[in-house]
Design a protein around this motif. Structure first.
Motif, PDB file in Angstrom:
ATOM      1  N   PHE A   1       7.032  16.895   0.237  1.00  0.00           N
ATOM      2  CA  PHE A   1       6.604  15.558  -0.156  1.00  0.00           C
ATOM      3  C   PHE A   1       6.497  14.675   1.072  1.00  0.00           C
ATOM      4  O   PHE A   1       7.390  14.667   1.922  1.00  0.00           O
ATOM      5  CB  PHE A   1       7.639  14.972  -1.137  1.00  0.00           C
ATOM      6  N   ASN A   2       5.410  13.925   1.163  1.00  0.00           N
ATOM      7  CA  ASN A   2       5.191  12.998   2.271  1.00  0.00           C
ATOM      8  C   ASN A   2       4.656  11.690   1.692  1.00  0.00           C
ATOM      9  O   ASN A   2       3.703  11.707   0.911  1.00  0.00           O
ATOM     10  CB  ASN A   2       4.175  13.595   3.250  1.00  0.00           C
TER      11      ASN A   2
ATOM     12  N   ASP B   1       0.860  -1.183   0.000  1.00  0.00           N
ATOM     13  CA  ASP B   1       0.000   0.000   0.000  1.00  0.00           C
ATOM     14  C   ASP B   1       0.891   1.226   0.000  1.00  0.00           C
ATOM     15  O   ASP B   1       1.997   1.200   0.538  1.00  0.00           O
ATOM     16  CB  ASP B   1      -0.898  -0.004   1.233  1.00  0.00           C
ATOM     17  N   ILE B   2       0.403   2.285  -0.613  1.00  0.00           N
ATOM     18  CA  ILE B   2       1.194   3.516  -0.698  1.00  0.00           C
ATOM     19  C   ILE B   2       0.252   4.706  -0.659  1.00  0.00           C
ATOM     20  O   ILE B   2      -0.822   4.689  -1.263  1.00  0.00           O
ATOM     21  CB  ILE B   2       2.068   3.528  -1.975  1.00  0.00           C
ATOM     22  N   SER B   3       0.670   5.719   0.080  1.00  0.00           N
ATOM     23  CA  SER B   3      -0.059   6.976   0.131  1.00  0.00           C
ATOM     24  C   SER B   3       0.966   8.090   0.058  1.00  0.00           C
ATOM     25  O   SER B   3       1.979   8.046   0.761  1.00  0.00           O
ATOM     26  CB  SER B   3      -0.849   7.080   1.438  1.00  0.00           C
ATOM     27  N   GLN B   4       0.725   9.055  -0.794  1.00  0.00           N
ATOM     28  CA  GLN B   4       1.663  10.167  -0.893  1.00  0.00           C
ATOM     29  C   GLN B   4       0.904  11.453  -1.125  1.00  0.00           C
ATOM     30  O   GLN B   4      -0.176  11.456  -1.692  1.00  0.00           O
ATOM     31  CB  GLN B   4       2.716   9.920  -1.976  1.00  0.00           C
ATOM     32  N   SER B   5       1.489  12.529  -0.638  1.00  0.00           N
ATOM     33  CA  SER B   5       0.899  13.842  -0.840  1.00  0.00           C
ATOM     34  C   SER B   5       2.007  14.880  -0.902  1.00  0.00           C
ATOM     35  O   SER B   5       3.125  14.647  -0.426  1.00  0.00           O
ATOM     36  CB  SER B   5      -0.093  14.191   0.279  1.00  0.00           C
ATOM     37  N   ILE B   6       1.679  15.993  -1.481  1.00  0.00           N
ATOM     38  CA  ILE B   6       2.583  17.132  -1.527  1.00  0.00           C
ATOM     39  C   ILE B   6       1.813  18.318  -0.955  1.00  0.00           C
ATOM     40  O   ILE B   6       0.746  18.680  -1.452  1.00  0.00           O
ATOM     41  CB  ILE B   6       3.057  17.436  -2.958  1.00  0.00           C
ATOM     42  N   ILE B   7       2.349  18.878   0.127  1.00  0.00           N
ATOM     43  CA  ILE B   7       1.703  20.009   0.787  1.00  0.00           C
ATOM     44  C   ILE B   7       2.689  21.159   0.838  1.00  0.00           C
ATOM     45  O   ILE B   7       3.764  21.038   1.446  1.00  0.00           O
ATOM     46  CB  ILE B   7       1.237  19.627   2.210  1.00  0.00           C
ATOM     47  N   ASP B   8       2.349  22.248   0.170  1.00  0.00           N
ATOM     48  CA  ASP B   8       3.179  23.447   0.154  1.00  0.00           C
ATOM     49  C   ASP B   8       4.633  23.140  -0.206  1.00  0.00           C
ATOM     50  O   ASP B   8       5.564  23.661   0.409  1.00  0.00           O
ATOM     51  CB  ASP B   8       3.092  24.171   1.498  1.00  0.00           C
ATOM     52  N   GLY B   9       4.813  22.238  -1.179  1.00  0.00           N
ATOM     53  CA  GLY B   9       6.149  21.920  -1.670  1.00  0.00           C
ATOM     54  C   GLY B   9       6.875  20.831  -0.896  1.00  0.00           C
ATOM     55  O   GLY B   9       8.014  20.484  -1.213  1.00  0.00           O
TER      56      GLY B   9
END
Length: 89
Positions: free
Chosen positions: A42-43, A32-40
């Motif tokens: 990467f998580n 499983d994978i979850s990723q996000s980019i918040i205000d530049g």
């Protein structure tokens, strides 16, 4: 055996590719994978299966953070049980 891989840092091209290519090379399956980019920034959180890995988890836990250093990001690897205990409310 499942492990949690966390990735955090300034967004840049190739983060997912570098991490997933390494995992494929050592025969670690991404469940499983979850990723996000918040205000530049990467998580990413991955749940991976290391039971058929070509390398022991101790080596993977050393090599992935070194890849993070190359990319200017932080990569951590934890056994699923340890991760769950640390994040239990």
């Amino acid at each position: 055996m499942k492990c949690i891989v966390t990735v955090l840092g300034k967004d840049r091209v190739g983060i997912i590719a570098k991490v997933s290519n390494y995992l494929a090379e050592v025969n670690v399956n991404i469940l499983d994978i979850s990723q996000s980019i918040i205000d530049g920034y990467f998580n990413m959180i991955m749940i991976v299966d290391v039971s058929k890995s070509k390398k022991p988890i101790e080596i993977i836990s050393e090599e992935l953070p070194n890849i993070g250093i190359e990319l200017g990001i932080v990569i951590n690897v934890q056994h699923e049980d340890i991760f769950n205990c640390m994040h239990r409310i």
